[in-house]
Write a protein that holds these residues in place. Structure first.
Motif, PDB file in Angstrom:
ATOM      1  N   GLN A 234     -15.471  50.037   0.821  1.00  0.00           N
ATOM      2  CA  GLN A 234     -16.494  50.891   1.426  1.00  0.00           C
ATOM      3  C   GLN A 234     -16.532  50.755   2.946  1.00  0.00           C
ATOM      4  OE1 GLN A 234     -18.278  53.224  -0.412  1.00  0.00           O
ATOM      5  NE2 GLN A 234     -18.734  53.963   1.660  1.00  0.00           N
ATOM      6  N   ARG A 235     -16.356  49.522   3.437  1.00  0.00           N
ATOM      7  CA  ARG A 235     -16.400  49.307   4.893  1.00  0.00           C
ATOM      8  C   ARG A 235     -15.277  50.074   5.591  1.00  0.00           C
ATOM      9  NH1 ARG A 235     -14.381  44.631   2.511  1.00  0.00           N
ATOM     10  NH2 ARG A 235     -12.208  44.174   3.072  1.00  0.00           N
ATOM     11  N   ASP A 236     -14.097  50.089   4.958  1.00  0.00           N
ATOM     12  CA  ASP A 236     -12.955  50.799   5.546  1.00  0.00           C
ATOM     13  C   ASP A 236     -13.111  52.306   5.407  1.00  0.00           C
ATOM     14  OD1 ASP A 236     -11.723  48.392   6.207  1.00  0.00           O
ATOM     15  OD2 ASP A 236     -10.696  48.250   4.279  1.00  0.00           O
ATOM     16  N   LEU A 237     -13.670  52.741   4.281  1.00  0.00           N
ATOM     17  CA  LEU A 237     -13.856  54.171   4.063  1.00  0.00           C
ATOM     18  C   LEU A 237     -14.805  54.761   5.092  1.00  0.00           C
ATOM     19  CD1 LEU A 237     -13.301  56.658   2.338  1.00  0.00           C
ATOM     20  CD2 LEU A 237     -15.184  55.967   0.837  1.00  0.00           C
ATOM     21  N   ASP A 238     -15.863  54.039   5.413  1.00  0.00           N
ATOM     22  CA  ASP A 238     -16.819  54.524   6.404  1.00  0.00           C
ATOM     23  C   ASP A 238     -16.147  54.714   7.768  1.00  0.00           C
ATOM     24  OD1 ASP A 238     -18.782  54.444   4.480  1.00  0.00           O
ATOM     25  OD2 ASP A 238     -19.569  52.483   5.086  1.00  0.00           O
ATOM     26  N   VAL A 239     -15.301  53.760   8.147  1.00  0.00           N
ATOM     27  CA  VAL A 239     -14.595  53.853   9.429  1.00  0.00           C
ATOM     28  C   VAL A 239     -13.609  55.019   9.401  1.00  0.00           C
ATOM     29  CG1 VAL A 239     -13.009  52.669  11.000  1.00  0.00           C
ATOM     30  CG2 VAL A 239     -14.844  51.395   9.876  1.00  0.00           C
ATOM     31  N   PHE A 240     -12.879  55.162   8.283  1.00  0.00           N
ATOM     32  CA  PHE A 240     -11.875  56.223   8.158  1.00  0.00           C
ATOM     33  C   PHE A 240     -12.522  57.603   8.248  1.00  0.00           C
ATOM     34  CE2 PHE A 240      -8.883  58.780   5.418  1.00  0.00           C
ATOM     35  CZ  PHE A 240      -7.846  58.810   6.346  1.00  0.00           C
ATOM     36  N   LYS A 241     -13.637  57.792   7.549  1.00  0.00           N
ATOM     37  CA  LYS A 241     -14.337  59.082   7.581  1.00  0.00           C
ATOM     38  C   LYS A 241     -14.793  59.432   9.003  1.00  0.00           C
ATOM     39  CE  LYS A 241     -16.137  59.395   2.841  1.00  0.00           C
ATOM     40  NZ  LYS A 241     -17.368  59.381   2.010  1.00  0.00           N
ATOM     41  N   LYS A 242     -15.223  58.424   9.734  1.00  0.00           N
ATOM     42  CA  LYS A 242     -15.676  58.661  11.105  1.00  0.00           C
ATOM     43  C   LYS A 242     -14.503  59.098  11.990  1.00  0.00           C
ATOM     44  CE  LYS A 242     -18.076  56.360  14.945  1.00  0.00           C
ATOM     45  NZ  LYS A 242     -18.706  55.097  15.410  1.00  0.00           N
ATOM     46  N   ILE A 243     -13.356  58.446  11.821  1.00  0.00           N
ATOM     47  CA  ILE A 243     -12.182  58.753  12.653  1.00  0.00           C
ATOM     48  C   ILE A 243     -11.655  60.155  12.360  1.00  0.00           C
ATOM     49  CG2 ILE A 243      -9.763  58.148  13.080  1.00  0.00           C
ATOM     50  CD1 ILE A 243     -11.656  56.212  14.416  1.00  0.00           C
ATOM     51  N   VAL A 244     -11.593  60.562  11.070  1.00  0.00           N
ATOM     52  CA  VAL A 244     -10.994  61.862  10.744  1.00  0.00           C
ATOM     53  C   VAL A 244     -11.877  63.034  11.156  1.00  0.00           C
ATOM     54  CG1 VAL A 244      -9.647  60.910   8.836  1.00  0.00           C
ATOM     55  CG2 VAL A 244     -11.886  61.939   8.363  1.00  0.00           C
ATOM     56  N   HIS A 245     -13.096  62.751  11.613  1.00  0.00           N
ATOM     57  CA  HIS A 245     -13.944  63.811  12.143  1.00  0.00           C
ATOM     58  C   HIS A 245     -13.851  63.926  13.665  1.00  0.00           C
ATOM     59  CE1 HIS A 245     -16.360  64.120   8.265  1.00  0.00           C
ATOM     60  NE2 HIS A 245     -16.044  65.355   8.581  1.00  0.00           N
ATOM     61  N   GLY A 249      -6.765  63.340  18.698  1.00  0.00           N
ATOM     62  CA  GLY A 249      -6.220  61.998  18.512  1.00  0.00           C
ATOM     63  C   GLY A 249      -5.229  61.975  17.356  1.00  0.00           C
ATOM     64  N   MET A 250      -4.649  60.795  17.097  1.00  0.00           N
ATOM     65  CA  MET A 250      -3.645  60.660  16.048  1.00  0.00           C
ATOM     66  C   MET A 250      -4.064  59.599  15.043  1.00  0.00           C
ATOM     67  SD  MET A 250       0.411  59.653  16.347  1.00  0.00           S
ATOM     68  CE  MET A 250       0.951  61.302  16.792  1.00  0.00           C
ATOM     69  N   VAL A 251      -3.867  59.925  13.754  1.00  0.00           N
ATOM     70  CA  VAL A 251      -4.089  58.990  12.651  1.00  0.00           C
ATOM     71  C   VAL A 251      -2.755  58.813  11.934  1.00  0.00           C
ATOM     72  CG1 VAL A 251      -5.303  58.558  10.483  1.00  0.00           C
ATOM     73  CG2 VAL A 251      -6.492  59.707  12.365  1.00  0.00           C
ATOM     74  N   LEU A 252      -2.296  57.571  11.816  1.00  0.00           N
ATOM     75  CA  LEU A 252      -1.010  57.280  11.181  1.00  0.00           C
ATOM     76  C   LEU A 252      -1.213  56.518   9.877  1.00  0.00           C
ATOM     77  CD1 LEU A 252       1.044  56.085  14.298  1.00  0.00           C
ATOM     78  CD2 LEU A 252       1.338  58.241  13.040  1.00  0.00           C
ATOM     79  N   VAL A 253      -0.414  56.864   8.888  1.00  0.00           N
ATOM     80  CA  VAL A 253      -0.398  56.123   7.622  1.00  0.00           C
ATOM     81  C   VAL A 253       1.016  55.583   7.444  1.00  0.00           C
ATOM     82  CG1 VAL A 253      -0.815  56.195   5.147  1.00  0.00           C
ATOM     83  CG2 VAL A 253      -2.131  57.681   6.659  1.00  0.00           C
ATOM     84  N   THR A 254       1.145  54.279   7.216  1.00  0.00           N
ATOM     85  CA  THR A 254       2.461  53.660   7.102  1.00  0.00           C
ATOM     86  C   THR A 254       2.641  53.022   5.736  1.00  0.00           C
ATOM     87  OG1 THR A 254       1.978  51.387   7.802  1.00  0.00           O
ATOM     88  CG2 THR A 254       2.156  53.049   9.532  1.00  0.00           C
ATOM     89  N   GLY A 255       3.904  52.816   5.397  1.00  0.00           N
ATOM     90  CA  GLY A 255       4.233  52.200   4.118  1.00  0.00           C
ATOM     91  C   GLY A 255       5.571  52.708   3.627  1.00  0.00           C
ATOM     92  N   PRO A 256       6.140  52.058   2.619  1.00  0.00           N
ATOM     93  CA  PRO A 256       7.445  52.487   2.090  1.00  0.00           C
ATOM     94  C   PRO A 256       7.326  53.780   1.290  1.00  0.00           C
ATOM     95  CG  PRO A 256       6.555  50.692   0.766  1.00  0.00           C
ATOM     96  CD  PRO A 256       5.628  50.858   1.929  1.00  0.00           C
ATOM     97  N   THR A 257       8.470  54.347   0.940  1.00  0.00           N
ATOM     98  CA  THR A 257       8.496  55.543   0.090  1.00  0.00           C
ATOM     99  C   THR A 257       7.797  55.245  -1.230  1.00  0.00           C
ATOM    100  OG1 THR A 257      10.586  56.245   1.068  1.00  0.00           O
ATOM    101  CG2 THR A 257      10.008  57.184  -1.069  1.00  0.00           C
ATOM    102  N   VAL A 375      -3.390  57.288  19.825  1.00  0.00           N
ATOM    103  CA  VAL A 375      -3.548  56.778  18.455  1.00  0.00           C
ATOM    104  C   VAL A 375      -4.961  56.228  18.269  1.00  0.00           C
ATOM    105  CG1 VAL A 375      -2.728  55.148  16.724  1.00  0.00           C
ATOM    106  CG2 VAL A 375      -1.085  56.273  18.244  1.00  0.00           C
ATOM    107  N   LYS A 376      -5.657  56.735  17.253  1.00  0.00           N
ATOM    108  CA  LYS A 376      -7.047  56.333  16.992  1.00  0.00           C
ATOM    109  C   LYS A 376      -7.175  55.402  15.788  1.00  0.00           C
ATOM    110  CE  LYS A 376      -8.374  58.951  20.351  1.00  0.00           C
ATOM    111  NZ  LYS A 376      -8.734  58.312  21.639  1.00  0.00           N
ATOM    112  N   MET A 377      -6.230  55.485  14.860  1.00  0.00           N
ATOM    113  CA  MET A 377      -6.304  54.631  13.671  1.00  0.00           C
ATOM    114  C   MET A 377      -4.943  54.558  13.008  1.00  0.00           C
ATOM    115  SD  MET A 377      -8.649  54.968  10.215  1.00  0.00           S
ATOM    116  CE  MET A 377      -9.949  53.879  10.782  1.00  0.00           C
ATOM    117  N   ILE A 378      -4.661  53.393  12.424  1.00  0.00           N
ATOM    118  CA  ILE A 378      -3.442  53.219  11.628  1.00  0.00           C
ATOM    119  C   ILE A 378      -3.841  52.603  10.290  1.00  0.00           C
ATOM    120  CG2 ILE A 378      -1.143  52.204  11.503  1.00  0.00           C
ATOM    121  CD1 ILE A 378      -1.295  51.886  14.569  1.00  0.00           C
ATOM    122  N   LEU A 379      -3.328  53.202   9.221  1.00  0.00           N
ATOM    123  CA  LEU A 379      -3.512  52.646   7.879  1.00  0.00           C
ATOM    124  C   LEU A 379      -2.155  52.211   7.360  1.00  0.00           C
ATOM    125  CD1 LEU A 379      -5.643  55.438   6.094  1.00  0.00           C
ATOM    126  CD2 LEU A 379      -6.502  53.471   7.331  1.00  0.00           C
TER     127      LEU A 379
END
Length: 494
Positions: A234-245, A249-257, A375-379
């Motif tokens: 929940q703590r991360d979701l609240d931050v993420f929702k705020k950033i995507v509004h 800026g740029m939001v990046l999501v990283t990870g393998p295929t 860059v505003k956030m990286i997941l």
């Protein structure tokens, strides 16, 4: 016109066309005449089917045009076809056997069970929630594997004589060149399973002992677009929702295929999607169609690369842009500048953790001060298999597990482990949940990025501000009984 509602057809006439072929091509043999066979069919299929049926039967064929609904009912009644068989064959009704391809006709006519086998493989995979089907031929072995919740399971071992006919059958369904066995091919199948229409991407690859076929199942009904249900704390979701509004800026999501990056971005776009916002995506390929969002498919063969498409999209008055993946410096530079000039940009990178995404962009040639400003956030994310709620078992962790995870102080704690039951197909797991490492870029981190510090320095600073690593976030899920320690160790690193 013949009345199919009351007609009775002798068995010897019906046997001229096997049941599977009749269902698939939507044809029905009516009678044998001195100069050929009369076959009922749909008007729009006559020109495509006549020559093929003549080749298959070795006789002249006369077409009797009948209404679609009556023909379907008559085939079902006279051949004894169930509703399930009709729905499984819906994807194939538009496929026509080419008269010029003798091998295809021979394989289809010599073993009618191959059609049923192909339908059953797809139907069972959809029922079991598989994301991919692997069809593989070896020197003395032919096997079918399903990828379920990220893990491949051997499901079937058909006889070797089914290998080539099954591959040919799937290539026919995907409208691929059945005669081309030397080069990889890509196609698409659309099937109807119950009231769902499912898209399947088909990829073939030549191997030493035949062609390997992989089918990627894209079942839109299984697409999770609710941010609340992806797996965020929940703590991360609240931050993420705020950033995507944010307006830019740029939001990046990283990870393998296969780690769920696209699903996270789709869910974010769905969350902010409203009529007053112009959202455009650039994808390779488009996996799911999202209502109200303009989606563009990359076509490198005609010069429509990510960078070229992005340049064009910037002239389309966008508010939000999603770039399927930043693969090169050109795309990275344009995306960063778009984020600095009033656009909200979402994209993905292939890095192991969130801080490494910063250094990856800089390695691509983007100036550190531009990265710091945009860059505003990286997941960073991974997918963990969820324990089956019906059969999960309480267990004491092993010494090795505790040592691996740095949990020696919790040696007396009990965690849950997989067991297996009918609900989870005896796997012990059912479904997956995402685990996230969430790194918002605040002033302190921005200053460090502008100075081009290392990823380790960024991580150390972020941890002092409360950053939880992927492993730490995954352990929290294991402590709540959502997943197992084995799964935490398998999917996350220190």
């Amino acid at each position: 016109m013949v009345d199919l509602r009351t007609i009775e057809i002798p068995t010897e006439v019906l046997s001229l066309i096997p049941k599977q072929t009749a269902v698939e091509l939507s044809v029905l043999p009516l009678r044998v005449e001195t100069d050929g066979v009369v076959i009922a069919m749909r008007e729009e299929a006559v020109s495509a089917l006549l020559s093929d049926l003549m080749f298959l039967l070795g006789k002249r064929v006369k077409a009797e045009i009948v209404p679609d609904a009556e023909l379907t009912d008559a085939i079902r009644r006279l051949y004894g076809v169930s509703e399930l068989e009709m729905s499984r064959s819906a994807a194939s009704n538009s496929q026509v056997v080419s008269v010029h391809d003798e091998e295809r006709l021979e394989e289809l006519s010599s073993d009618g069970s191959v059609v049923d086998l192909a339908n059953r493989i797809i139907s069972d995979a959809v029922r079991m929630g598989a994301s991919d089907i692997h069809i593989e031929s070896y020197e003395r072995k032919f096997r079918i594997r399903y990828r379920i919740d990220g893990i491949l399971h051997e499901i079937l071992h058909p006889s070797m004589d089914k290998s080539k006919p099954l591959v040919s059958r799937l290539k026919i369904m995907a409208d691929l060149d059945i005669a081309e066995k030397r080069r990889p091919q890509d196609g698409r199948i659309r099937v109807k399973e119950g009231d769902r229409v499912i898209d399947i991407r088909v990829s073939t690859l030549p191997t030493d002992f035949g062609e390997k076929v992989v089918l990627r199942i894209l079942d839109k009904s299984q697409l999770q677009l609710d941010l609340e249900k992806l797996g965020f704390e929940q703590r991360d979701l609240d931050v993420f929702k705020k950033i995507v509004h944010l307006p830019y800026g740029m939001v990046l999501v990283t990870g393998p295929t296969g780690s769920g990056k696209t699903t996270t971005l789709y869910a974010a776009l769905n969350y902010i999607n409203r009529p007053e916002i112009n959202i455009t995506t650039i994808e390779d390929p488009i996996e799911y169609n999202l209502p109200g969002i303009n989606q563009t498919h990359v076509r490198a063969d005609i010069g429509l690369t990510f960078a070229a498409a992005l340049r064009s999209i910037l002239r389309q008055d966008p508010n939000v842009i999603m770039i399927g993946e930043i693969r090169d410096g050109d795309t990275a530079e344009i995306a960063i500048r778009a984020a600095l000039t009033g656009h909200l940009v979402f994209s993905t990178l292939h890095t192991n953790d969130a801080p490494s995404a910063i250094t990856r962009l800089i390695d691509m040639g983007v100036e550190p001060f531009l990265v710091a400003s945009s860059v505003k956030m990286i997941l960073a994310q991974r997918l963990l298999r969820k324990l089956c709620p019906k059969c999960r078992d309480l267990t004491k962790p092993t010494v090795e597990q505790l040592s691996e995870l740095g949990l020696e102080k919790k040696a007396k704690h009990e965690f849950y482990a997989p067991k297996g039951c009918s609900l989870c197909n005896r796997f012990g797991y059912k479904g997956r949940t995402a685990v996230y490492e969430v790194l918002p870029i605040h002033n302190g981190l921005s200053e460090m990025i502008a100075r081009n510090v290392t990823a380790n320095e960024l991580r150390q600073h972020a941890q002092t501000e409360g950053l939880l690593s992927l492993r730490q976030a995954a352990v929290e899920k294991a402590e709540r009984g959502e997943t197992s320690l084995e799964e935490v160790i398998r999917e996350t690193a220190v």
